[in-house]
Design an enzyme around this catalytic site. Structure first.
Site, short mmCIF file in Angstrom:
data_model
loop_
_atom_site.label_atom_id
_atom_site.label_comp_id
_atom_site.label_asym_id
_atom_site.label_seq_id
_atom_site.Cartn_x
_atom_site.Cartn_y
_atom_site.Cartn_z
N HIS A 74 0.83 -1.20 0.00
CA HIS A 74 0.00 0.00 0.00
C HIS A 74 0.87 1.25 0.00
O HIS A 74 1.86 1.32 0.72
CB HIS A 74 -0.91 0.03 1.23
CG HIS A 74 -1.73 -1.22 1.40
ND1 HIS A 74 -1.20 -2.39 1.91
CD2 HIS A 74 -3.02 -1.49 1.11
CE1 HIS A 74 -2.13 -3.31 1.92
NE2 HIS A 74 -3.25 -2.79 1.45
N LYS A 78 -1.76 -8.02 -4.30
CA LYS A 78 -2.63 -6.86 -4.04
C LYS A 78 -1.79 -5.59 -3.97
O LYS A 78 -0.84 -5.52 -3.19
CB LYS A 78 -3.41 -7.01 -2.73
CG LYS A 78 -4.31 -5.80 -2.44
CD LYS A 78 -4.85 -5.80 -1.03
CE LYS A 78 -5.59 -4.47 -0.77
NZ LYS A 78 -5.94 -4.30 0.67
#
Length: 243
Positions: free
Chosen positions: A138, A163
Site C-alpha cells: 500500500h 494486491k
C-alpha cells in the site's frame, strides 16, 4: 488464460470481480453484530481488519471460528500495520500468534504485507493449501512509477494473490494503474487485486475488473480505506442488488 481468483466458495468471473466488505469494529460484540449484518448481504467475501480491535486477547481460535460461522461467507483475515495505513504497529510474535490462531480457526484467506514476508517465513509454512495468501503493498502518498515492474516483481513472491493499492495525485495515475494491471494480468500466473484509492481512484474500484483486477472492496458500516463506495452503491453500478 488468466487464473480466476477463488476465496472459499466464491469465485471471480469475467462479468465482475469478487466484492469484499471490511469489518472495522473495536470490540468482539460489535464484530459479531457486523458479521450478522453482513451475512444478509450480497458481499462475496468479508475482510476482518483485526488491527481495529481494542483487545487482542479476544482473538481466540474459538472467537475467530464463531465469527466465521456467523458470516457464513469466505473470511479474509487481515492485520494491517500502521506503516501501511493500519491501526497497529507490527510486532513479530504477536502477528505470528494471531495469524496462527486464524489458520487454526479455518479462515479462507490471509493478507500479509509483502514487506513482512521475509520476517514471517515460519508462518507461511503453516498455511494450508486451501487458504489463499494475499501479498499486499500500500502507498497512501502517491502512485509509484514503473507499476508494471513492481507488479511483476510481486508475482514472483511466495504468495497466491498480488494486491497493490496506491494513491493517485491526478486522474492519469488511475489510468496508469488500470493499464499496468492489464499488462501484468495477461502474463501473470497469479490473480491480481489492484486499486487507486481516494475520490480520484473510485473509478478503479468499479471498472478494475475489466483490466484484470479480480477483487474490489466496498464499505459496510464503515470504510477501511479512502475511496471505498458502499456495497449498495457499487452493486447498483453493475445493475445488482445488495441483498
Amino acid at each position: 488464460m488468466m487464473k480466476r481468483l477463488k476465496i472459499g466458495n466464491a469465485s471471480a468471473t469475467e462479468q465482475r470481480p469478487l466484492v469484499a466488505v471490511p469489518m472495522v469494529d473495536e470490540t468482539m460484540a460489535d464484530v459479531r453484530q457486523t458479521a450478522r449484518m453482513l451475512s444478509q448481504t450480497a458481499a462475496d467475501v468479508v475482510e476482518w481488519r483485526v488491527d481495529y480491535l481494542s483487545d487482542f486477547c479476544e482473538l481466540t481460535v474459538s472467537n475467530i471460528r464463531q465469527v466465521h460461522e456467523i458470516l457464513n461467507k469466505p473470511l479474509l483475515f487481515t492485520w494491517r500495520t500502521a506503516s501501511e495505513g493500519g491501526q497497529l504497529n507490527y510486532h513479530h510474535d504477536s502477528y505470528q500468534m494471531v495469524y496462527q490462531r486464524a489458520l487454526k480457526a479455518g479462515v479462507d484467506a490471509i493478507d500479509i504485507e509483502v514487506a513482512l514476508l521475509a520476517d514471517q517465513q515460519a508462518l507461511l509454512k503453516l498455511v494450508p493449501e486451501n487458504v489463499k495468501v494475499i501479498g499486499s503493498k500500500h502507498n497512501f502518498d502517491a502512485t509509484p512509477n514503473h507499476l508494471v515492474s513492481l507488479l511483476m516483481e510481486m508475482t514472483r513472491l511466495p504468495i497466491d494473490v498480488v494486491k497493490l493499492a496506491v494513491m493517485p495525485k491526478v486522474a492519469m495515475d488511475v489510468d496508469r494503474v488500470l493499464q499496468a494491471t492489464a499488462i501484468v494480468a495477461a502474463d501473470s500466473d497469479l490473480p491480481l487485486i489492484t486499486m487507486s484509492m481516494g475520490a480520484l481512484g473510485m473509478k478503479s474500484r468499479e471498472v478494475g475488473y475489466q483490466y484484470g483486477s479480480q477483487l474490489t472492496f466496498a464499505s459496510g458500516k464503515a470504510a477501511s480505506a479512502p475511496g471505498q463506495m458502499t456495497l449498495a452503491t457499487l452493486l447498483h453500478k453493475w445493475g445488482e442488488s445488495d441483498v
